[in-house]
Design a protein around this motif. Structure first.
Motif, PDB file in Angstrom:
ATOM      1  N   ALA A  85      62.582 -38.677 -26.079  1.00  0.00           N
ATOM      2  CA  ALA A  85      62.583 -39.279 -24.741  1.00  0.00           C
ATOM      3  C   ALA A  85      62.942 -40.755 -24.825  1.00  0.00           C
ATOM      4  CB  ALA A  85      61.215 -39.110 -24.084  1.00  0.00           C
ATOM      5  N   ILE A  86      62.484 -41.412 -25.865  1.00  0.00           N
ATOM      6  CA  ILE A  86      62.747 -42.847 -25.974  1.00  0.00           C
ATOM      7  C   ILE A  86      64.143 -43.102 -26.524  1.00  0.00           C
ATOM      8  CG2 ILE A  86      62.041 -44.980 -27.120  1.00  0.00           C
ATOM      9  CD1 ILE A  86      59.173 -43.823 -27.112  1.00  0.00           C
ATOM     10  N   THR A  87      64.494 -42.410 -27.580  1.00  0.00           N
ATOM     11  CA  THR A  87      65.750 -42.759 -28.231  1.00  0.00           C
ATOM     12  C   THR A  87      66.974 -42.247 -27.482  1.00  0.00           C
ATOM     13  OG1 THR A  87      65.493 -40.810 -29.604  1.00  0.00           O
ATOM     14  CG2 THR A  87      64.823 -42.913 -30.565  1.00  0.00           C
ATOM     15  N   SER A  88      66.808 -41.273 -26.623  1.00  0.00           N
ATOM     16  CA  SER A  88      67.996 -40.738 -25.969  1.00  0.00           C
ATOM     17  C   SER A  88      68.617 -41.749 -25.014  1.00  0.00           C
ATOM     18  CB  SER A  88      67.661 -39.452 -25.222  1.00  0.00           C
ATOM     19  OG  SER A  88      66.760 -39.726 -24.186  1.00  0.00           O
ATOM     20  N   ARG A  89      67.812 -42.533 -24.354  1.00  0.00           N
ATOM     21  CA  ARG A  89      68.384 -43.424 -23.362  1.00  0.00           C
ATOM     22  C   ARG A  89      67.989 -44.886 -23.535  1.00  0.00           C
ATOM     23  NH1 ARG A  89      72.039 -41.525 -20.821  1.00  0.00           N
ATOM     24  NH2 ARG A  89      71.984 -39.606 -19.610  1.00  0.00           N
ATOM     25  N   LEU A  90      66.850 -45.125 -24.160  1.00  0.00           N
ATOM     26  CA  LEU A  90      66.330 -46.493 -24.115  1.00  0.00           C
ATOM     27  C   LEU A  90      66.783 -47.331 -25.298  1.00  0.00           C
ATOM     28  CD1 LEU A  90      62.723 -45.606 -22.989  1.00  0.00           C
ATOM     29  CD2 LEU A  90      64.670 -46.178 -21.580  1.00  0.00           C
ATOM     30  N   THR A  91      66.338 -46.955 -26.461  1.00  0.00           N
ATOM     31  CA  THR A  91      66.655 -47.751 -27.634  1.00  0.00           C
ATOM     32  C   THR A  91      66.512 -46.882 -28.864  1.00  0.00           C
ATOM     33  OG1 THR A  91      66.013 -49.635 -28.967  1.00  0.00           O
ATOM     34  CG2 THR A  91      64.262 -48.540 -27.754  1.00  0.00           C
ATOM     35  N   THR A  92      67.223 -47.215 -29.868  1.00  0.00           N
ATOM     36  CA  THR A  92      67.081 -46.463 -31.107  1.00  0.00           C
ATOM     37  C   THR A  92      66.190 -47.198 -32.104  1.00  0.00           C
ATOM     38  OG1 THR A  92      69.176 -47.450 -31.717  1.00  0.00           O
ATOM     39  CG2 THR A  92      69.218 -45.166 -30.991  1.00  0.00           C
ATOM     40  N   THR A  93      65.815 -48.391 -31.741  1.00  0.00           N
ATOM     41  CA  THR A  93      64.988 -49.171 -32.662  1.00  0.00           C
ATOM     42  C   THR A  93      63.561 -49.222 -32.143  1.00  0.00           C
ATOM     43  OG1 THR A  93      65.760 -51.118 -31.499  1.00  0.00           O
ATOM     44  CG2 THR A  93      66.820 -50.604 -33.578  1.00  0.00           C
ATOM     45  N   LEU A  94      62.827 -48.169 -32.441  1.00  0.00           N
ATOM     46  CA  LEU A  94      61.444 -48.080 -31.967  1.00  0.00           C
ATOM     47  C   LEU A  94      60.590 -49.211 -32.520  1.00  0.00           C
ATOM     48  CD1 LEU A  94      60.769 -44.273 -32.263  1.00  0.00           C
ATOM     49  CD2 LEU A  94      60.522 -45.640 -30.222  1.00  0.00           C
ATOM     50  N   ALA A  95      60.925 -49.664 -33.723  1.00  0.00           N
ATOM     51  CA  ALA A  95      60.077 -50.633 -34.400  1.00  0.00           C
ATOM     52  C   ALA A  95      60.108 -52.005 -33.730  1.00  0.00           C
ATOM     53  CB  ALA A  95      60.510 -50.763 -35.855  1.00  0.00           C
ATOM     54  N   GLU A  96      60.977 -52.191 -32.769  1.00  0.00           N
ATOM     55  CA  GLU A  96      61.090 -53.513 -32.157  1.00  0.00           C
ATOM     56  C   GLU A  96      60.324 -53.641 -30.849  1.00  0.00           C
ATOM     57  OE1 GLU A  96      65.161 -54.558 -31.676  1.00  0.00           O
ATOM     58  OE2 GLU A  96      65.514 -54.648 -33.846  1.00  0.00           O
ATOM     59  N   HIS A  97      59.857 -52.536 -30.325  1.00  0.00           N
ATOM     60  CA  HIS A  97      59.255 -52.594 -28.994  1.00  0.00           C
ATOM     61  C   HIS A  97      57.789 -52.144 -29.042  1.00  0.00           C
ATOM     62  CE1 HIS A  97      63.231 -53.046 -27.074  1.00  0.00           C
ATOM     63  NE2 HIS A  97      63.624 -52.323 -28.087  1.00  0.00           N
ATOM     64  N   PRO A  98      56.910 -52.906 -28.398  1.00  0.00           N
ATOM     65  CA  PRO A  98      55.540 -52.429 -28.244  1.00  0.00           C
ATOM     66  C   PRO A  98      55.540 -51.167 -27.388  1.00  0.00           C
ATOM     67  CG  PRO A  98      55.769 -54.704 -27.504  1.00  0.00           C
ATOM     68  CD  PRO A  98      57.139 -54.192 -27.749  1.00  0.00           C
ATOM     69  N   LEU A  99      54.589 -50.314 -27.600  1.00  0.00           N
ATOM     70  CA  LEU A  99      54.566 -49.038 -26.885  1.00  0.00           C
ATOM     71  C   LEU A  99      53.268 -48.881 -26.116  1.00  0.00           C
ATOM     72  CD1 LEU A  99      55.798 -46.154 -26.452  1.00  0.00           C
ATOM     73  CD2 LEU A  99      54.555 -45.465 -28.491  1.00  0.00           C
ATOM     74  N   LEU A 100      53.386 -48.583 -24.837  1.00  0.00           N
ATOM     75  CA  LEU A 100      52.210 -48.252 -24.045  1.00  0.00           C
ATOM     76  C   LEU A 100      52.308 -46.795 -23.649  1.00  0.00           C
ATOM     77  CD1 LEU A 100      50.212 -50.152 -21.563  1.00  0.00           C
ATOM     78  CD2 LEU A 100      51.317 -48.144 -20.616  1.00  0.00           C
ATOM     79  N   MET A 101      51.249 -46.045 -23.951  1.00  0.00           N
ATOM     80  CA  MET A 101      51.252 -44.632 -23.566  1.00  0.00           C
ATOM     81  C   MET A 101      50.125 -44.362 -22.589  1.00  0.00           C
ATOM     82  SD  MET A 101      52.173 -42.495 -26.995  1.00  0.00           S
ATOM     83  CE  MET A 101      51.864 -40.925 -26.215  1.00  0.00           C
ATOM     84  N   THR A 102      50.301 -43.317 -21.798  1.00  0.00           N
ATOM     85  CA  THR A 102      49.223 -42.937 -20.888  1.00  0.00           C
ATOM     86  C   THR A 102      48.568 -41.660 -21.403  1.00  0.00           C
ATOM     87  OG1 THR A 102      50.644 -41.578 -19.535  1.00  0.00           O
ATOM     88  CG2 THR A 102      50.491 -43.892 -18.939  1.00  0.00           C
ATOM     89  N   GLU A 103      47.333 -41.461 -20.989  1.00  0.00           N
ATOM     90  CA  GLU A 103      46.601 -40.256 -21.393  1.00  0.00           C
ATOM     91  C   GLU A 103      45.723 -39.843 -20.217  1.00  0.00           C
ATOM     92  OE1 GLU A 103      43.545 -41.043 -24.209  1.00  0.00           O
ATOM     93  OE2 GLU A 103      42.805 -42.763 -23.109  1.00  0.00           O
ATOM     94  N   PRO A 104      45.416 -38.563 -20.124  1.00  0.00           N
ATOM     95  CA  PRO A 104      44.484 -38.152 -19.081  1.00  0.00           C
ATOM     96  C   PRO A 104      43.060 -38.580 -19.451  1.00  0.00           C
ATOM     97  CG  PRO A 104      45.184 -36.264 -20.364  1.00  0.00           C
ATOM     98  CD  PRO A 104      45.949 -37.439 -20.875  1.00  0.00           C
ATOM     99  N   SER A 105      42.190 -38.610 -18.459  1.00  0.00           N
ATOM    100  CA  SER A 105      40.846 -39.138 -18.712  1.00  0.00           C
ATOM    101  C   SER A 105      40.032 -38.204 -19.619  1.00  0.00           C
ATOM    102  CB  SER A 105      40.127 -39.343 -17.383  1.00  0.00           C
ATOM    103  OG  SER A 105      40.153 -38.149 -16.635  1.00  0.00           O
ATOM    104  N   TRP A 106      40.450 -36.950 -19.740  1.00  0.00           N
ATOM    105  CA  TRP A 106      39.673 -36.017 -20.559  1.00  0.00           C
ATOM    106  C   TRP A 106      40.244 -35.870 -21.966  1.00  0.00           C
ATOM    107  CZ3 TRP A 106      42.692 -34.891 -16.390  1.00  0.00           C
ATOM    108  CH2 TRP A 106      43.801 -34.084 -16.601  1.00  0.00           C
ATOM    109  N   ASN A 107      41.092 -36.790 -22.353  1.00  0.00           N
ATOM    110  CA  ASN A 107      41.675 -36.736 -23.688  1.00  0.00           C
ATOM    111  C   ASN A 107      40.576 -36.955 -24.728  1.00  0.00           C
ATOM    112  OD1 ASN A 107      43.867 -36.389 -25.315  1.00  0.00           O
ATOM    113  ND2 ASN A 107      44.584 -38.522 -25.188  1.00  0.00           N
ATOM    114  N   PRO A 108      40.362 -36.019 -25.647  1.00  0.00           N
ATOM    115  CA  PRO A 108      39.278 -36.181 -26.623  1.00  0.00           C
ATOM    116  C   PRO A 108      39.617 -37.267 -27.656  1.00  0.00           C
ATOM    117  CG  PRO A 108      40.516 -34.189 -27.061  1.00  0.00           C
ATOM    118  CD  PRO A 108      41.050 -34.739 -25.783  1.00  0.00           C
ATOM    119  N   PRO A 109      38.584 -37.896 -28.248  1.00  0.00           N
ATOM    120  CA  PRO A 109      38.796 -38.990 -29.214  1.00  0.00           C
ATOM    121  C   PRO A 109      39.723 -38.601 -30.358  1.00  0.00           C
ATOM    122  CG  PRO A 109      36.486 -38.829 -28.658  1.00  0.00           C
ATOM    123  CD  PRO A 109      37.154 -37.680 -27.986  1.00  0.00           C
ATOM    124  N   LYS A 110      39.604 -37.379 -30.838  1.00  0.00           N
ATOM    125  CA  LYS A 110      40.489 -36.916 -31.922  1.00  0.00           C
ATOM    126  C   LYS A 110      41.950 -37.121 -31.563  1.00  0.00           C
ATOM    127  CE  LYS A 110      38.966 -34.546 -35.654  1.00  0.00           C
ATOM    128  NZ  LYS A 110      37.692 -33.832 -35.446  1.00  0.00           N
TER     129      LYS A 110
END
Lengths: 747, 444
Positions: free
Chosen positions: B105-130
């Motif tokens: 999803a990221i490399t197809s359109r945004l950038t190929t250099t993942l190591a250069e960008h900070p990443l923020l992800m979302t999660e549902p509220s019931w996501n377990p700690p594991k």
């Protein structure tokens, strides 16, 4: 910032196959003047690039070359100056081993331009020579100029023609520039993505040097949708630091198409070489989320499919077949023509023709007969075959007059390069079986041969014999054709002058005797010739033949119904499926879509598959469906009297907009309202193409496949000239110095 | 100066960023069950939206397993290609594939250099700690990002509508989740969810088609169609497959799903009340007479078309009133124990502190693509008004469908581009020091 001038603006449109460029905006916007294949050759030195291949001379070639050069120096001093310069350039570059990488890229480019400069006087079609060395795409414009020049320079070209090699005698051995050799070329872009930046920059540099713009030349570059931010930054850096442009703007290629069409909302389908881009644009804003690139489906997939159907044809031949007007994609459901249907069509058409055309026709045939020496034929003992052939020709003549889609077989002109070092042989022996196995051939009417054999008429019977003999070796489909077709558009006045040099040049190869006959034409013969020329002209015009470079020749090749099957590899469905509800208004561009009938076939595929017909709706309001005279017990299917125009059955614009991906602003929602108007909730109820702009006559002739370039011209005019940077439409050098490459994102 | 500078200079905190340079924008990734969305922070729409479903041809002999990700690949017809989904109930269940999907999803359109960008992800509220630890591990170990943050999608959706306090009703594909938030924090006690999301609606429609003997075709099966009258059998040219070349059942189902989606968009409608949809009682159908003016036609890919009346309300009724759901298919939720949407809201509010209740009910936010079904917001409005009478109850739903669909992503984009957010990033140094457990401490 002083305003930029119209004639100083440089537009570059890089593509995977061809890079378009033009300096200056003419009064009426024209198709791109410079077309260069998007490939470079690795230079001798690591990290350098050249526009033409430089290789070490092969064994045996060396002595020839040296001798030839010496001869050339002696005989044509005028012309040789250019050669010398060129050689010096090469010498310098080759010998100077200490050159740094950066400069050697420059060197490579200058050398490239030197090549062009040298080619210019001899071939009379400046940039086209570059193009013609590889796959000649379409060499539009330049036609009259070029043919004139070719006519004048005919003799010179004859001498120079095949010698497009310049050699360098350094200590390391002999190097030649081989313009025919494509091997080892690096195509710097693939599927709209730059795969080799070094090569790409060298290409840009080459384009820049070829055009040689002023210091006040701002650059507008179109980029394919697959460029990401980093790519744009690299590009910006290169343009400012290497090309030293005072201003730079980049623009999405699909957006440029909209500029050209003058609409604000459309779905742009760009059929490229190995990919198809689908870009919905709403209100001049590209919908990034919804744009897709169908990789692996483009013009090339059609070529490959054709090649599979015609396994005996060479790749270039198939490519040319695809580009020829006889390759046509028929709308689905059209029955492919067979021998039977052709006969029927001929029979049907014959009546009309008899009335209108017959006299003319008979005359033609008679003329053709007349130009044959019966004695020679009888003497050769092939009377029966000849008669049979004649009969077939007559039939072929009828058949020829049918439109392409009703004919089982059709022919096209194949442009072929003469092989270097094979001067004496022009006929490329292609075994009859090559094509015949896939398509039973009708022998060509004599017309096809005529240009080659007009001279041999009465006076030189025995001399004509070898010509016909060689021709009949390739009997039927592979007839050598002289320069007549390309010369046809030339002015009538130029005809005699042109005829003379052209005939020796080409015909000398086929029939040496014919050459001697040519100067001694009598009146009747000339008339005859003119007539043929006119006939040729008609055919050439119908065929839309591109002008030839002097080292090329035409060959007529006949192909059966395979020519209709180019798109049967599924490209249409692939594109249609990927369009998936983005069809409010479509624009199809890209050279891949140039195949005749492609656009119509695509539209009918989409319509056949996805169009929602309003039929049930109208049935429902006007009368009960016949199969439903009684309401079912559940009442579920009771037809309710309803006003379909009313509000409740309007589609939910939010929902439609959300899920169609493309549309997410109120503007598009209005569109939906508008189009899905009559109470029918599903879309699409209309699928149509946007009408092409009509106010640029040059584009009308050239076709709208590269219309993005037109849009770029419009945009360049607006950005650089009209607007003058007031709304920061482009990046100036000052801004670049402050902001660095990433400043391009502010534009 | 840079884009970021211009827009943020006034409120930008002194830069404590460790990823070096403020010119590089963060990437926001919002993985959902149906779609995976990715884009640059600060932009208003995700640039890259790919289906979370992917195609796979399992390993045969020496041939390694092949994955097909993204809109083009997953919809292409390939014999033997199965369609699978790495998510279940909104959280990742297949950790082998999910990272590949994210990367694509990221490399197809945004950038190929993942190591250069900070990443923020979302999660549902019931996501377990594991799962959360696994996520940060992948971000730092696999993607090699310079900084990372994991934000709650409910909070983000609230931010997208400009609310830090409120009740977020998110109608996703796999479920409907209700998240009360206060000051940007999730009130864990009040989080409820039920599996009656978009996929459930699709299943209901499919079940209805099955029960009414309406043939369902997918677009890929049809080559071209001719217009036919309503209720007449289809007149279409179908695509034929050589034996062994047929697409798999899961592919067929996946493609049919697209048609069902179309039906949801154009034809299905939520019964707006008041009260639940009157039950169907045969010949004298109360609902039919009530709904008599709202028949709506639908045309299937093969041209077969008919007009739907009360059925199009009936298929959506299960979301609000589970006992009326259709149960003639396997894997349906239990009609008696599953909570309908109104019961869900009730359950959620029951656990919220009494003094926050008014504040939260004043800001009810409806989001998620599933909420775009016609009449959905009206029905929720009516249900809430009936359950919590009072003048201060306010339900809002973004008018703009993009904001509704991508609310979670949009909130993430806003969050990551805030100057004050810079101190919240978990940097690589911190991760190296504390390990994956840091996510529990920092991402609340």
């Amino acid at each position: 910032m002083p305003p930029f001038r119209d004639d100083h603006i440089l537009i570059i449109y890089p593509g995977s196959q061809t890079t378009l460029a033009q300096l200056g905006l003419p009064e009426s916007f024209t198709p791109a003047k410079v077309r260069i294949p998007s490939r470079m050759f690795p230079g001798i030195e690591e990290g350098t690039w050249t526009a033409t291949k430089i290789r070490e001379a092969r064994e045996g070639e060396k002595e020839d070359l040296i001798a030839k050069q010496k001869a050339a120096m002696g005989s044509i001093p005028e012309d040789d100056e250019g050669d010398d310069d060129e050689d010096d350039d090469v010498d310098e570059e080759m010998d100077d081993g200490t050159e740094t990488k950066a400069t050697s890229v420059d060197g490579a480019a200058t050398e490239g331009i030197a090549t062009v400069a040298k080619d210019t006087p001899t071939e009379g079609a400046p940039p086209a020579t570059e193009t013609s060395t590889s796959v000649p795409k379409k060499e539009e414009s330049a036609t009259p100029k070029k043919t004139d020049a070719a006519a004048v320079e005919g003799e010179e070209a004859e001498v120079e023609g095949d010698e497009d090699e310049d050699e360098d005698m350094g200590e390391d051995g002999v190097y030649v520039e081989d313009e025919d050799d494509e091997e080892g070329a690096v195509w710097c872009m693939k599927e709209g993505k730059v795969v080799d930046w070094g090569c790409f920059f060298a290409l840009l540099q080459h384009v820049h040097e070829t055009i040689n713009p002023t210091f006040h030349t701002p650059i507008l570059m179109l980029y394919p949708p697959n460029f990401d931010d980093r790519d744009k930054e690299l590009l910006t850096q290169f343009v400012f630091e290497k090309l030293k442009a005072p201003g730079f703007a980049i623009m999405d290629a699909s957006l440029a198409v909209l500029w050209a069409y003058g609409v604000s909302t459309a779905t742009v389908v760009d059929v490229g070489y190995e990919k198809t881009d689908i870009t919905p644009v709403v209100d001049f804003i590209v919908q990034e989320r919804a744009r897709t690139t169908v990789s692996g489906w483009g013009g090339d997939s059609m070529t490959k499919h054709l090649a599979k159907l015609l396994p005996h044809m060479k790749a270039e031949e198939v490519e040319q077949l695809k580009r020829s007007p006889i390759c046509e994609i028929l709308s689905s459901g059209t029955v492919l023509p067979t021998a039977g249907s052709v006969n029927a069509a001929i029979a049907a058409g014959e009546k009309n023709r008899k009335v209108t055309d017959l006299d003319n026709m008979d005359l033609d045939v008679e003329d053709e007969d007349g130009s044959f020496n019966v004695a020679a034929i009888v003497a050769s003992g092939k009377t029966r075959e000849f008669l049979a052939k004649k009969e077939k020709e007559k039939r072929g003549e009828f058949e020829r007059r049918l439109p392409n889609r009703e004919r089982e077989h059709n022919t096209f002109w194949l442009v072929e390069k003469k092989k270097p070092g094979e001067e004496g042989v022009v006929i490329i022996e292609e075994p009859l079986s090559a094509v015949a196995t896939t398509a039973p051939l009708l022998p060509l009417p004599e017309k096809a041969v005529e240009p080659a054999a007009p001279a041999p008429a009465e006076p030189e019977v025995p001399a004509a014999e070898p010509a016909t003999a060689t021709a009949s070796a390739a009997e039927g489909e592979d007839k050598p054709i002289t320069d007549a077709p390309p010369a046809a558009p030339a002015a009538d006045a130029a005809a005699p002058a042109e005829g003379a040099p052209a005939a020796p040049q080409e015909a000398s190869a086929t029939a040496p005797a014919a050459a001697t006959a040519a100067p001694a034409e009598d009146d009747a013969e000339r008339k005859n010739k003119e007539k043929e020329k006119r006939k040729e002209e008609r055919r050439a015009a119908a065929g839309g033949l591109p002008p030839l470079a002097e080292d090329e020749q035409y060959r007529e090749v006949e192909v059966g119904i395979e020519r209709f099957q180019a798109a049967e590899c599924g490209i249409l469905h692939e594109i249609a499926d990927n369009l998936w509800r983005l069809w409010q208004s479509l624009i199809v561009v890209g050279n891949g879509s140039k195949v005749r009938g492609f656009k119509d076939a695509l539209l009918s595929t989409i319509q056949g598959k996805y169009h929602i017909s309003p039929s049930s709706n109208t049935i429902f309001t006007s009368e009960l469906p016949s199969g439903l005279s009684t309401p079912m017990a559940t009442g579920a299917s009771t037809p309710n009297p309803q006003n379909p125009m009313g509000g409740p059955s309007q589609p939910n614009p939010l929902l439609v907009a959300a899920t169609t991906h493309a549309s997410q602003n109120p503007y598009m929602q209005q569109q939906h309202h508008h189009n899905a108007g009559h109470g029918y909730s599903q879309t699409p109820t209309t699928i149509k193409y946007v009408k092409a702009p009509e106010y640029f006559p040059e584009w009308k002739d050239a076709g709208f496949e590269e219309v993005g370039f037109l849009g770029a011209q419009v945009a360049a005019k607006v950005l650089f000239v009209v607007d003058q940077g007031a709304s920061q439409g482009f990046l100036t050098r000052v801004e670049y110095n402050e902001g660095g490459p990433s400043a391009i994102h502010n534009v | 100066m840079s884009h970021l500078h211009q827009t943020l200079s006034s409120n930008q905190a002194p830069s404590t960023v460790e990823y070096g340079g403020d010119e590089i924008s963060a990437i926001v990734l919002d993985p959902g069950t149906a779609w995976t969305r990715a884009g640059f922070a600060g932009e208003d729409t995700p640039k890259s939206v790919i289906p979370s479903d992917y195609g796979v041809i399992d390993a045969v002999g020496d041939e390694p397993r092949k994955l097909f990700i993204g809109d083009n690949d997953v919809h292409a017809i390939r014999p033997g290609m199965e369609i699978r989904n790495p998510m279940s109930d909104g959280i990742v269940s297949d950790w082998d594939t999910a990272p590949l999907l994210w990367r694509a999803a990221i490399t197809s359109r945004l950038t190929t250099t993942l190591a250069e960008h900070p990443l923020l992800m979302t999660e549902p509220s019931w996501n377990p700690p594991k799962n959360r630890e696994k996520t940060i591990e992948i971000a730092f170990e696999d993607f090699d990002v310079p900084a990372f943050y994991l934000a709650k999608s409910g909070v983000c959706a609230g931010f997208a509508s400009g609310k830090a306090t409120g009740l977020v009703i998110d109608v996703g594909a796999s479920n409907i989740s209700i998240t009360p938030i206060h000051d940007g924090l999730v009130l864990r006690k009040g989080c409820t969810r039920s599996p009656l999301g978009g996929s459930f609606l699709s299943d209901q429609i499919r079940a209805y088609f099955a029960s009414a003997a309406i043939p369902l075709t997918a677009h890929y099966q049809v080559l071209s169609k001719n217009a036919v009258e309503a209720w007449k059998p289809a007149d279409a040219v179908y695509k034929t497959f050589a034996p062994g070349q047929e697409p798999t059942d899961s592919y067929k189902r996946f493609q049919e799903e697209r048609v069902l989606t179309e039906f949801k968009e154009y034809t299905a409608q939520v019964w707006t009340g008041p009260g639940p949809l009157p039950p169907s009682t045969g010949a004298h159908d109360a609902a039919t007479s009530l709904l008599s003016t709202t028949g709506r036609p639908f045309e299937f890919p093969d041209g077969y078309n008919l007009v739907f009346n009360s059925e199009r309300h009936r298929v959506a009724e299960g979301i609000f009133h589970p006992p009326s759901m259709l149960t003639n298919y396997a894997g349906h939720p239990d009609p008696s124990s599953t909570l309908g949407l109104n019961a869900l809201i009730h359950a959620s509010m029951k656990d919220v502190d009494i003094e926050l209740k008014q504040l939260i009910l004043n800001n009810v936010v409806i989001t998620g693509a599933g909420s775009l079904v016609y009449g959905f917001t009206d029905r929720v409005n009516a249900e809430i008004a009936a359950a919590f009478p009072g003048p201060r109850v306010r339900v809002m739903a973004a008018g703009n469908s993009v904001e509704r669909r991508y609310a979670g992503w949009l909130g993430g984009s806003i969050l990551a581009s805030l100057g004050a957010f810079h101190q919240l990033w978990i940097s690589r140094k911190e991760y190296d020091e504390h390990g994956a457990g840091i996510v529990e401490k920092r991402c609340k």
